[in-house]
Design an enzyme around this catalytic site. Sequence first.
Site, mmCIF file in Angstrom:
data_model
loop_
_atom_site.group_PDB
_atom_site.id
_atom_site.type_symbol
_atom_site.label_atom_id
_atom_site.label_comp_id
_atom_site.label_asym_id
_atom_site.label_seq_id
_atom_site.Cartn_x
_atom_site.Cartn_y
_atom_site.Cartn_z
ATOM 1 N N ASP A 197 16.533 -6.437 -20.516
ATOM 2 C CA ASP A 197 17.792 -7.181 -20.430
ATOM 3 C C ASP A 197 18.778 -6.837 -21.542
ATOM 4 O O ASP A 197 19.978 -6.984 -21.354
ATOM 5 C CB ASP A 197 17.516 -8.680 -20.390
ATOM 6 C CG ASP A 197 17.104 -9.127 -18.991
ATOM 7 O OD1 ASP A 197 17.779 -8.722 -18.024
ATOM 8 O OD2 ASP A 197 16.108 -9.848 -18.860
ATOM 9 N N TYR B 214 18.067 -15.116 -14.106
ATOM 10 C CA TYR B 214 17.485 -15.913 -15.193
ATOM 11 C C TYR B 214 18.530 -16.351 -16.203
ATOM 12 O O TYR B 214 19.537 -15.675 -16.410
ATOM 13 C CB TYR B 214 16.421 -15.103 -15.936
ATOM 14 C CG TYR B 214 15.005 -15.542 -15.598
ATOM 15 C CD1 TYR B 214 14.408 -16.579 -16.291
ATOM 16 C CD2 TYR B 214 14.290 -14.934 -14.584
ATOM 17 C CE1 TYR B 214 13.121 -16.991 -15.977
ATOM 18 C CE2 TYR B 214 12.998 -15.341 -14.265
ATOM 19 C CZ TYR B 214 12.424 -16.376 -14.969
ATOM 20 O OH TYR B 214 11.160 -16.781 -14.653
HETATM 21 NI NI NI Z 1 9.707 -16.023 -15.121
#
Ligand code: NI
Length: 652
Positions: free
Chosen positions: A310, A394
């Site tokens: 990320d 996320y």
């Molecule tokens: Ni997760």
Amino acid sequence: MTDTAVRPAAAERARPAHPLDPATAAEFLAGRDILAAAGLLGETARFAYYGLEEPPKHEVLGPAPGGPPERRLRAFLIDVATGESADVVVSLDQRRVVSRRVLDPASDGQVPIFNEEFGVVEEVVRADPGWREAMARRGLTDVTKIRACPQAAGWFGEAADGRRRFVRVLAFRQERENDYIWAHPVDGIAAYVDLIERKVFKIVDEFERPVPEEPGDYDDPAVRGPVREGLRPIEITQPEGPSFTLDGHLLRWQGWSMRVGFDAREGLVLHQIGLEDAGRARPVIYRASVPELVVPYGDPGFRYWQTYFDCGEYLLGKWTNSLQRGCDCLGEIAYLDGTLTDDAGTPQVIRNAICIHEEDFGILWKHTDVFNGSAQTRRQRRLVVSSWATAGNYDYGFYWYFYLDGTIEHEVKMSGALFTAAHPGGDSPHAAEVAPGLAGPVHQHLFGARLDMTVDGMANAVEEVDLTGLPAGPGNPYGNAITQTATRLRTEAGAARRCDSSRARTWRVLSTERRNSYGRPVSYTLYPEAAPVLLADPSSPVHARAGFATSHLWVTRYDPAQRYPAGDFVNQHPGGAGLPAYVAGDRDIDGADIVLWHTFGPTHFPRPEDWPVMPVARCGFTLRPTGFFDRNPALGVPAPPGHQAGGHRPAG
Ligand code: NI
């Protein structure tokens, strides 16, 4: 992501007050002018990264014969017409390009994926006849109702594709504007999109499964269900204001001091964390951040490549949220904005990117003494420095906590949506069904923290400390003996270590120069959580690329060029970069200027309760003073209001 473009007229002062202060809007513009004057900013040039090139530590801490350290910026530039990418550093003081290195895609990988690329992918796949045909076979004829989800390509040794800059694109159905796409994966098909040619060069169409139908849009009352009743207000008030002070980027609280920074790649960065102790400034950490996060998925099927770095691939800091008072942060809040740039190098400000506040944290210490009758209670509180960033599905909150007893803690809060797949029904060894026909595949979130330690100075060393029971025998006739074993980690290669919860394993960072009043080195101890490291097979491509995540601990000798656990260029990198390369020289780390690197984070086998949005899950690590002080440093914390002076004498 960003809410305000900064105009040159509103530019901040040209040179920030401190060499570690984040790059300002005026500096980004000045750097862009230098790049343009050097002929590096043609019409097809884009900034895949742009940020402060921090001065080396010795220039910040040491005497400065030539004045303050130079202000430099680093840019990853890409020509979207040719794909040529370069790593460029400019000096704002000398007003010139000081270095430029053109990347070789085969060995260096690619610069991170940038905003414009995320934007074009959907148009490209929707226009592709092969992809449209594959969707039509699935009964999906209106491509405007299919959302494309571009994913970092990774690296799997495909020789022919190794030099392409590309993403792998999964599809989700979105019938109505507010549909929650994660509820409706169109599984079994991926389009591979060349980002320079801007075309689909390959379609992998392996299987067809029904698109799960149950909606997941929790903003819709019909999906969410009734709103709970009975939660009466909790209000946090600090009528005299907070106990911290913030002067520019310098934050002070109860003896703690630190500088709060921000970067498009790393997000929140803390510098020069230290404590004032009896009038003496005592450094603990020179620089603390979480500069990488890898999320490898454990489904060996057609999505075998699903692995996100990320920070290195997507620049997590760029996706930092603007925080809201009363929602994200309660109490007396101070916010810091984050300044970064868009693809053109134009400054943008993320308002309220970093939240600073105090929290009551229950009991600090307490004792009722049955012999002298004293009954005392003190309340703990902590200083919280935090930020949140959204990485696709996320959401990650990064929280640094500083306590009254010298403890430092880092906690990541994880929330958001599961990355879903269509579920064939029945049990799967690699995924959990979370809604009818919908699965959450197993995955790991492995964070790489970088802690440039300065425990009472630059000369530090690390010991691995195990607690073990000893076998019965001479000297231990009743077999009750427990002992502590400290093993010095002397060189880099031998300092790649794993947790052992059966031995309560910790790592102690000590000063080789300063001792406490007992003659022992002053130290801080890292308490890990002991979750699994990378579970992928050692022969796997992800094992090579996420080498940092194969050990919980690494210790390196400070090198200003060694900043990222998986290396500088992670996108489509074949592997071997970052920590495994950093320690290859096996340098001496005993009594040196050292950096501690710590891998932490959960292995996540999803639960139905994680759907459609996950309650926050937490992970992190703790650093506690260990002989750094001679006794409990929190004795002087005053009793809470209402606590009877002199304590309560217990009855009886
Ligand atoms: Ni997760």
